[in-house]
Enzyme design. Structure first.
Site, mmCIF file in Angstrom:
data_model
loop_
_atom_site.group_PDB
_atom_site.id
_atom_site.type_symbol
_atom_site.label_atom_id
_atom_site.label_comp_id
_atom_site.label_asym_id
_atom_site.label_seq_id
_atom_site.Cartn_x
_atom_site.Cartn_y
_atom_site.Cartn_z
ATOM 1 N N SER A 239 1.187 -3.367 -12.220
ATOM 2 C CA SER A 239 0.552 -2.132 -12.715
ATOM 3 C C SER A 239 1.287 -1.471 -13.865
ATOM 4 O O SER A 239 0.740 -0.546 -14.478
ATOM 5 C CB SER A 239 0.411 -1.125 -11.578
ATOM 6 O OG SER A 239 -0.728 -1.434 -10.834
ATOM 7 N N LYS B 78 -0.580 -1.307 -16.982
ATOM 8 C CA LYS B 78 -1.606 -0.271 -17.207
ATOM 9 C C LYS B 78 -1.195 0.663 -18.351
ATOM 10 O O LYS B 78 -2.047 1.251 -19.016
ATOM 11 C CB LYS B 78 -1.856 0.511 -15.914
ATOM 12 C CG LYS B 78 -2.519 -0.334 -14.806
ATOM 13 C CD LYS B 78 -2.649 0.446 -13.498
ATOM 14 C CE LYS B 78 -3.598 -0.194 -12.495
ATOM 15 N NZ LYS B 78 -3.053 -1.003 -11.454
ATOM 16 N N TYR C 164 -8.233 -7.677 -16.811
ATOM 17 C CA TYR C 164 -7.370 -6.887 -15.912
ATOM 18 C C TYR C 164 -6.361 -7.787 -15.183
ATOM 19 O O TYR C 164 -5.160 -7.503 -15.141
ATOM 20 C CB TYR C 164 -8.238 -6.106 -14.921
ATOM 21 C CG TYR C 164 -7.421 -5.385 -13.874
ATOM 22 C CD1 TYR C 164 -6.733 -4.219 -14.184
ATOM 23 C CD2 TYR C 164 -7.313 -5.891 -12.577
ATOM 24 C CE1 TYR C 164 -5.963 -3.568 -13.235
ATOM 25 C CE2 TYR C 164 -6.540 -5.248 -11.624
ATOM 26 C CZ TYR C 164 -5.870 -4.087 -11.960
ATOM 27 O OH TYR C 164 -5.086 -3.455 -11.013
ATOM 28 N N TYR D 185 1.507 6.722 -8.146
ATOM 29 C CA TYR D 185 0.411 6.785 -7.158
ATOM 30 C C TYR D 185 0.561 8.016 -6.261
ATOM 31 O O TYR D 185 0.915 9.080 -6.733
ATOM 32 C CB TYR D 185 0.348 5.495 -6.336
ATOM 33 C CG TYR D 185 0.274 4.279 -7.207
ATOM 34 C CD1 TYR D 185 -0.771 4.115 -8.094
ATOM 35 C CD2 TYR D 185 1.266 3.330 -7.181
ATOM 36 C CE1 TYR D 185 -0.854 3.007 -8.913
ATOM 37 C CE2 TYR D 185 1.201 2.220 -7.995
ATOM 38 C CZ TYR D 185 0.141 2.062 -8.858
ATOM 39 O OH TYR D 185 0.073 0.984 -9.673
ATOM 40 N N VAL E 233 3.353 -3.368 -8.199
ATOM 41 C CA VAL E 233 3.625 -4.025 -6.911
ATOM 42 C C VAL E 233 4.487 -5.282 -7.041
ATOM 43 O O VAL E 233 4.850 -5.876 -6.033
ATOM 44 C CB VAL E 233 2.337 -4.369 -6.115
ATOM 45 C CG1 VAL E 233 1.642 -3.115 -5.626
ATOM 46 C CG2 VAL E 233 1.407 -5.261 -6.912
HETATM 47 N N1 GLN Z 1 -2.624 -6.473 -9.653
HETATM 48 C C1 GLN Z 1 -2.439 -5.412 -8.701
HETATM 49 C C2 GLN Z 1 -3.792 -5.019 -8.121
HETATM 50 O O1 GLN Z 1 -4.746 -5.082 -8.825
HETATM 51 C C3 GLN Z 1 -1.779 -4.242 -9.362
HETATM 52 C C4 GLN Z 1 -1.480 -3.119 -8.405
HETATM 53 C C5 GLN Z 1 -0.153 -2.462 -8.599
HETATM 54 O O2 GLN Z 1 0.759 -2.990 -9.218
HETATM 55 N N2 GLN Z 1 0.007 -1.311 -7.962
HETATM 56 O O3 GLN Z 1 -3.879 -4.639 -7.000
#
Ligand code: GLN
Length: 312
Positions: free
Chosen positions: A71, A74, A196, A248, A266
């Protein structure tokens, strides 16, 4: 001026002590396994880097080992979309914390397919839609952009993680189709998801990540290349949303205990922006219940506390 204690040896020592302390404590948390390829990562890995606006990078532990940025990608996606879309982007994605897990779907229906912010999965999928619609090859544009910022042609995606994300992406597909049903996704859902998953599966080291994001600590100008990546206003806006939503549903606690704009993934990485000074990037794969790395969190909290880095 760098805020680390004077002298190269002393700087490395500060990070070394923090890294050793994190390794010395029992490692709570679990490596993400809902993307099966991530479950095989060695949980004992742990690294930290602090890149300064002067071009120094102080490191400890596994700071040069590439890991799945997940993430954290992002942030790069949002910067590219803001460059392309301008203020129109904010008609389609919000700027409020969600207070929900990163992959939650419930709020999205109540709020008519407008994601709360660009740093939850729904928001990043919406951003991916704008990139797919604006570039002839959004994946290539994304990769070139990140490589240029990091000064690293080697940075690349991990094909195994990409395949695993794609195979186990039902929830992200559900978010995308729900937004499509509200008319908030323009391109084909398959193309949007492909972008994505691609950006999530990029691998970078702590050193590369910290270097790539220096422009966010420097009002939008990358200090090493002098490239203006965003306007000062957009750098301010990105940092503001990182402060309220980058961690988050633990963003409030992170602001309370650390006080820096930050983004987690993650894969176990966390980046924190220290305006006017530099970027901290820490990595260790085991995650807490919010999906944030327990050891990276400890190291950044300790470093920010010791050096008095809070922006508040
Ligand atoms: N690729 C992960 C997902 O889509 C990214 C989520 C994350 O890093 N929090 O769930």
């Amino acid at each position: 001026m760098s805020v680390l204690p004077d002298g190269e040896a002393c700087r490395e020592q500060t990070l070394g002590e923090i890294h050793a302390a994190a390794l010395g404590q029992p490692c709570d948390g679990q490596v993400a396994d809902y993307i099966p390829a991530l479950a095989s990562v060695d949980a004992s890995r742990c690294g930290i880097a602090f890149a300064t606006l002067e071009g120094e990078v102080h490191v400890a532990g596994d700071a040069d080992m590439p890991f799945s940025i997940q993430s954290i990608s992002k942030v790069f996606g949002l910067v590219l979309a803001m460059q392309r879309m301008g203020d129109d982007l904010w008609q389609r994605v919000g700027m409020e914390p969600s207070g929900q897990p990163f992959n939650s779907i419930v709020q999205l229906e109540w709020e008519h397919g407008i994601p709360r912010n660009p740093f939850i999965n729904a928001g990043a999928i919406l951003v991916a839609d704008t990139l797919v619609s604006h570039f002839s090859s959004s994946r290539q544009a994304f990769l070139s952009f990140v490589r240029r910022l990091a000064g690293c042609e080697r940075c690349d995606i991990n094909e195994e993680v990409l395949a695993s994300e794609t195979r186990h992406g039902s929830r992200n597909a559900a978010l995308a189709y729900l937004m499509k049903s509200f008319g908030n996704i323009e391109a084909e859902v398959e193309d949007v998801l492909a972008h994505y998953f691609f950006q999530c599966s990029l691998e970078m080291s702590c050193r590369e990540l910290a270097t790539s994001l220096l422009f966010l600590a420097n009002r939008g100008v990358h200090p090493l290349s002098a490239e203006r990546v965003t306007t000062p206003r957009d750098a301010h806006r990105i940092n503001a949303i990182l402060s309220t939503s980058g961690m988050y549903d633990q963003s409030g606690q992170f602001a309370f205990s650390v006080g820096l704009p930050a983004k987690s993934g993650v894969g176990g990485g966390i980046v924190a922006i220290v305006p006017g000074q530099g970027i901290i990037s820490a990595w260790s794969p085991a995650l807490n219940q919010h999906g944030n790395s327990t050891r990276a969190l400890k190291m950044i909290t300790e470093l920010a506390g010791r050096l008095g880095l809070s922006i508040y």
